[in-house]
Motif scaffolding. Structure first.
Motif, PDB file in Angstrom:
ATOM      1  N   PHE A 235       0.833  -1.200   0.000  1.00 44.05           N
ATOM      2  CA  PHE A 235       0.000   0.000   0.000  1.00 44.05           C
ATOM      3  C   PHE A 235       0.870   1.253   0.000  1.00 44.05           C
ATOM      4  CE2 PHE A 235      -2.570   3.369   1.814  1.00 44.05           C
ATOM      5  CZ  PHE A 235      -3.801   3.187   1.196  1.00 44.05           C
ATOM      6  N   ALA A 236       1.882   1.254   0.860  1.00 39.75           N
ATOM      7  CA  ALA A 236       2.797   2.400   0.923  1.00 39.75           C
ATOM      8  C   ALA A 236       3.588   2.529  -0.374  1.00 39.75           C
ATOM      9  CB  ALA A 236       3.744   2.248   2.111  1.00 39.75           C
ATOM     10  N   SER A 237       3.924   1.400  -0.981  1.00 37.67           N
ATOM     11  CA  SER A 237       4.706   1.401  -2.220  1.00 37.67           C
ATOM     12  C   SER A 237       3.927   2.025  -3.376  1.00 37.67           C
ATOM     13  CB  SER A 237       5.108  -0.035  -2.574  1.00 37.67           C
ATOM     14  OG  SER A 237       5.835  -0.079  -3.774  1.00 37.67           O
ATOM     15  N   ILE A 238       2.616   1.751  -3.449  1.00 39.45           N
ATOM     16  CA  ILE A 238       1.787   2.338  -4.516  1.00 39.45           C
ATOM     17  C   ILE A 238       1.814   3.858  -4.417  1.00 39.45           C
ATOM     18  CG2 ILE A 238      -0.547   2.599  -5.420  1.00 39.45           C
ATOM     19  CD1 ILE A 238      -1.146  -0.212  -4.404  1.00 39.45           C
ATOM     20  N   ALA A 239       1.552   4.361  -3.205  1.00 38.96           N
ATOM     21  CA  ALA A 239       1.499   5.810  -2.995  1.00 38.96           C
ATOM     22  C   ALA A 239       2.818   6.466  -3.391  1.00 38.96           C
ATOM     23  CB  ALA A 239       1.159   6.113  -1.544  1.00 38.96           C
ATOM     24  N   TRP A 240       3.927   5.844  -2.985  1.00 39.50           N
ATOM     25  CA  TRP A 240       5.238   6.416  -3.298  1.00 39.50           C
ATOM     26  C   TRP A 240       5.509   6.375  -4.799  1.00 39.50           C
ATOM     27  CZ3 TRP A 240       9.528   4.395  -5.748  1.00 39.50           C
ATOM     28  CH2 TRP A 240      10.668   5.209  -5.720  1.00 39.50           C
ATOM     29  N   LEU A 241       5.199   5.249  -5.448  1.00 37.62           N
ATOM     30  CA  LEU A 241       5.526   5.094  -6.863  1.00 37.62           C
ATOM     31  C   LEU A 241       4.760   6.082  -7.731  1.00 37.62           C
ATOM     32  CD1 LEU A 241       7.038   3.557  -9.066  1.00 37.62           C
ATOM     33  CD2 LEU A 241       5.113   1.956  -9.158  1.00 37.62           C
ATOM     34  N   LEU A 242       3.468   6.284  -7.457  1.00 39.81           N
ATOM     35  CA  LEU A 242       2.684   7.208  -8.280  1.00 39.81           C
ATOM     36  C   LEU A 242       3.211   8.638  -8.166  1.00 39.81           C
ATOM     37  CD1 LEU A 242      -0.950   5.863  -7.798  1.00 39.81           C
ATOM     38  CD2 LEU A 242       0.493   5.711  -9.833  1.00 39.81           C
ATOM     39  N   ARG A 243       3.680   8.998  -6.978  1.00 37.69           N
ATOM     40  CA  ARG A 243       4.287  10.330  -6.827  1.00 37.69           C
ATOM     41  C   ARG A 243       5.618  10.395  -7.577  1.00 37.69           C
ATOM     42  NH1 ARG A 243       2.648   9.725  -1.387  1.00 37.69           N
ATOM     43  NH2 ARG A 243       4.793   9.219  -0.788  1.00 37.69           N
ATOM     44  N   PHE A 244       6.389   9.322  -7.482  1.00 40.12           N
ATOM     45  CA  PHE A 244       7.725   9.307  -8.104  1.00 40.12           C
ATOM     46  C   PHE A 244       7.634   9.398  -9.620  1.00 40.12           C
ATOM     47  CE2 PHE A 244      11.443   7.242  -9.919  1.00 40.12           C
ATOM     48  CZ  PHE A 244      12.480   7.833  -9.209  1.00 40.12           C
ATOM     49  N   VAL A 245       6.790   8.564 -10.246  1.00 40.21           N
ATOM     50  CA  VAL A 245       6.762   8.518 -11.710  1.00 40.21           C
ATOM     51  C   VAL A 245       6.117   9.760 -12.316  1.00 40.21           C
ATOM     52  CG1 VAL A 245       6.772   6.004 -11.785  1.00 40.21           C
ATOM     53  CG2 VAL A 245       4.579   7.225 -11.776  1.00 40.21           C
ATOM     54  N   SER A 246       5.389  10.532 -11.514  1.00 41.69           N
ATOM     55  CA  SER A 246       4.808  11.759 -12.055  1.00 41.69           C
ATOM     56  C   SER A 246       5.889  12.793 -12.371  1.00 41.69           C
ATOM     57  CB  SER A 246       3.793  12.345 -11.071  1.00 41.69           C
ATOM     58  OG  SER A 246       4.430  12.767  -9.876  1.00 41.69           O
ATOM     59  N   ALA A 247       7.065  12.616 -11.765  1.00 41.44           N
ATOM     60  CA  ALA A 247       8.130  13.614 -11.960  1.00 41.44           C
ATOM     61  C   ALA A 247       9.486  13.016 -12.321  1.00 41.44           C
ATOM     62  CB  ALA A 247       8.272  14.459 -10.689  1.00 41.44           C
ATOM     63  N   HIS A 248       9.606  11.685 -12.311  1.00 43.63           N
ATOM     64  CA  HIS A 248      10.907  11.059 -12.554  1.00 43.63           C
ATOM     65  C   HIS A 248      10.803   9.954 -13.596  1.00 43.63           C
ATOM     66  CE1 HIS A 248      11.218  12.770  -8.465  1.00 43.63           C
ATOM     67  NE2 HIS A 248      12.484  12.979  -8.780  1.00 43.63           N
ATOM     68  N   SER A 249      11.909   9.708 -14.272  1.00 44.55           N
ATOM     69  CA  SER A 249      12.006   8.676 -15.288  1.00 44.55           C
ATOM     70  C   SER A 249      12.082   7.279 -14.668  1.00 44.55           C
ATOM     71  CB  SER A 249      13.257   8.928 -16.142  1.00 44.55           C
ATOM     72  OG  SER A 249      13.591   7.802 -16.912  1.00 44.55           O
ATOM     73  N   MET A 250      11.625   6.273 -15.436  1.00 44.92           N
ATOM     74  CA  MET A 250      11.772   4.879 -15.009  1.00 44.92           C
ATOM     75  C   MET A 250      13.205   4.391 -15.167  1.00 44.92           C
ATOM     76  SD  MET A 250       8.515   2.508 -15.946  1.00 44.92           S
ATOM     77  CE  MET A 250       8.675   2.643 -17.733  1.00 44.92           C
ATOM     78  N   ASN A 251      14.057   5.189 -15.800  1.00 48.68           N
ATOM     79  CA  ASN A 251      15.434   4.753 -16.015  1.00 48.68           C
ATOM     80  C   ASN A 251      16.192   4.519 -14.714  1.00 48.68           C
ATOM     81  OD1 ASN A 251      15.363   4.663 -18.826  1.00 48.68           O
ATOM     82  ND2 ASN A 251      15.823   6.839 -19.025  1.00 48.68           N
ATOM     83  N   TRP A 252      15.754   5.165 -13.629  1.00 51.36           N
ATOM     84  CA  TRP A 252      16.363   4.887 -12.325  1.00 51.36           C
ATOM     85  C   TRP A 252      16.207   3.402 -11.985  1.00 51.36           C
ATOM     86  CZ3 TRP A 252      19.404   8.274  -9.928  1.00 51.36           C
ATOM     87  CH2 TRP A 252      19.276   9.633 -10.245  1.00 51.36           C
ATOM     88  N   PHE A 253      15.022   2.871 -12.268  1.00 49.83           N
ATOM     89  CA  PHE A 253      14.779   1.455 -12.001  1.00 49.83           C
ATOM     90  C   PHE A 253      15.541   0.587 -12.988  1.00 49.83           C
ATOM     91  CE2 PHE A 253      10.847   3.672 -10.641  1.00 49.83           C
ATOM     92  CZ  PHE A 253      10.927   3.388  -9.283  1.00 49.83           C
ATOM     93  N   GLY A 254      15.677   1.080 -14.228  1.00 48.99           N
ATOM     94  CA  GLY A 254      16.437   0.338 -15.217  1.00 48.99           C
ATOM     95  C   GLY A 254      17.888   0.167 -14.817  1.00 48.99           C
ATOM     96  N   ALA A 255      18.489   1.220 -14.283  1.00 50.05           N
ATOM     97  CA  ALA A 255      19.877   1.143 -13.828  1.00 50.05           C
ATOM     98  C   ALA A 255      20.019   0.127 -12.694  1.00 50.05           C
ATOM     99  CB  ALA A 255      20.348   2.520 -13.367  1.00 50.05           C
ATOM    100  N   TYR A 256      19.049   0.134 -11.779  1.00 45.73           N
ATOM    101  CA  TYR A 256      19.077  -0.826 -10.671  1.00 45.73           C
ATOM    102  C   TYR A 256      18.972  -2.252 -11.200  1.00 45.73           C
ATOM    103  CZ  TYR A 256      17.279  -3.654  -6.845  1.00 45.73           C
ATOM    104  OH  TYR A 256      17.074  -4.670  -5.943  1.00 45.73           O
ATOM    105  N   ARG A 257      18.113  -2.467 -12.195  1.00 44.37           N
ATOM    106  CA  ARG A 257      17.940  -3.804 -12.772  1.00 44.37           C
ATOM    107  C   ARG A 257      19.257  -4.328 -13.346  1.00 44.37           C
ATOM    108  NH1 ARG A 257      12.483  -5.211 -14.479  1.00 44.37           N
ATOM    109  NH2 ARG A 257      13.501  -6.498 -16.045  1.00 44.37           N
ATOM    110  N   VAL A 258      19.996  -3.455 -14.039  1.00 43.79           N
ATOM    111  CA  VAL A 258      21.265  -3.867 -14.627  1.00 43.79           C
ATOM    112  C   VAL A 258      22.262  -4.256 -13.538  1.00 43.79           C
ATOM    113  CG1 VAL A 258      23.266  -3.082 -15.947  1.00 43.79           C
ATOM    114  CG2 VAL A 258      20.954  -2.511 -16.724  1.00 43.79           C
ATOM    115  N   ILE A 259      22.350  -3.434 -12.491  1.00 42.15           N
ATOM    116  CA  ILE A 259      23.279  -3.722 -11.388  1.00 42.15           C
ATOM    117  C   ILE A 259      22.922  -5.046 -10.718  1.00 42.15           C
ATOM    118  CG2 ILE A 259      24.029  -2.956  -9.092  1.00 42.15           C
ATOM    119  CD1 ILE A 259      23.637  -0.061 -10.117  1.00 42.15           C
ATOM    120  N   LEU A 260      21.625  -5.259 -10.451  1.00 40.97           N
ATOM    121  CA  LEU A 260      21.198  -6.502  -9.802  1.00 40.97           C
ATOM    122  C   LEU A 260      21.465  -7.698 -10.707  1.00 40.97           C
ATOM    123  CD1 LEU A 260      19.810  -7.984  -7.490  1.00 40.97           C
ATOM    124  CD2 LEU A 260      17.610  -7.522  -8.601  1.00 40.97           C
ATOM    125  N   GLY A 261      21.123  -7.576 -11.994  1.00 39.55           N
ATOM    126  CA  GLY A 261      21.335  -8.679 -12.918  1.00 39.55           C
ATOM    127  C   GLY A 261      22.804  -9.071 -13.030  1.00 39.55           C
TER     128      GLY A 261
END
Length: 276
Positions: A235-261
């Motif tokens: 529930f907390a994650s939904i609220a945070w994500l909708l605020r985040f993506v309204s002003a920030h790119s998904m590329n932040w998550f893409g960079a994390y995916r590459v590092i984790l992979g």
């Protein structure tokens, strides 16, 4: 499965379900790295019921409005507005993953959970997210959603059957390619996930309570607590994500995916963890 493992994995499910980084991939990786065993596809599917409950609560007004409008529109043509259409979009968009999920259920629970595959998909799909951010126009709102948008995003949701892809990442990226704003793409993504994830969780309940094969086995009470933990954090994650993506790119998550992979590939190559 111990209580600590159940709580940790439930919290991880809630934290990662809605972020475009793959909750199923994270549960597969974390259970192997931290506990040396796979928590299993059924445990993942059941705890997703907690995060989908979070969606139901967070979007309760929207869901009630859409369902009511859909039923009214069935009998009164003058009531067929946006909410009525969205109801149909969700129904049509859910059909592909329902069919493919049933046909490939055995592969999803076995071959699809190989960590070499998970790590590779984490990295490759980071490229898809980058392309969506680079070339998506991000100019259409939720009010401009069409049946074509819904069907394309529904087809993209099928990719989430592979751990490492991310349901929200696949559907939101498809939405961006279609020209939707980030927040609109994610909002429809959350609505689209409700029937598919709920059906998957309920379908997996018997297997979760009576697991077969290798891996950890959770008791009914552990599954319940893990699901409740996933609900609260989700529930907390939904609220945070909708605020985040309204002003920030998904590329932040893409960079994390590459590092984790790359980290997982390194651990596999060094023999620190097992792929299966």
């Amino acid at each position: 499965m111990t209580w600590a493992q159940a709580i940790v994995l439930g919290a991880l499910q809630g934290l990662t379900e809605f972020l475009p980084i793959s909750s199923s991939g994270h549960l597969r990786i974390a259970s192997e790295v931290m506990f040396g065993e796979d928590a299993g596809a059924s445990f993942t599917a059941v705890t997703q019921l907690g995060t989908e409950a979070a969606v139901l609560v967070y979007f309760a007004r929207d869901i009630v409005r859409i369902v009511a409008a859909w039923f009214r529109g069935l009998f009164h043509s003058d009531e067929r507005g946006l909410d009525y259409r969205i109801g149909w979009y969700v129904i049509f968009a859910t059909i592909p993953i329902g069919v493919l999920g049933y046909l490939f259920k055995d592969e999803i629970r076995t071959t699809g959970r190989n960590l070499w595959l998970v790590a590779t998909v984490l990295i490759l799909f980071a490229g898809v997210i980058w392309l969506a951010e680079r070339y998506g126009r991000k100019e259409r709102s939720m009010e401009q959603l069409t049946l074509r948008d819904g069907v394309v995003m529904g087809l993209a949701q099928c990719l989430a059957l592979i751990p490492g892809v991310s349901r929200s990442g696949a559907t939101a990226s498809a939405g961006l390619f279609l020209g939707l704003e980030r927040e609109a793409a994610f909002r429809f993504s959350f609505l689209l996930a409700i029937p598919a994830v709920t059906a998957s969780g309920l379908f997996s309940l018997p297997d979760a309570f009576n697991p077969s094969g290798e891996g950890m086995e959770a008791t009914g009470s552990q599954l319940l607590v893990a699901t409740l933990v996933a609900f609260v954090i989700g529930f907390a994650s939904i609220a945070w994500l909708l605020r985040f993506v309204s002003a920030h790119s998904m590329n932040w998550f893409g960079a994390y995916r590459v590092i984790l992979g790359l980290t997982v590939i390194g651990l596999l190559s060094a023999g620190v963890i097992s792929a299966t």
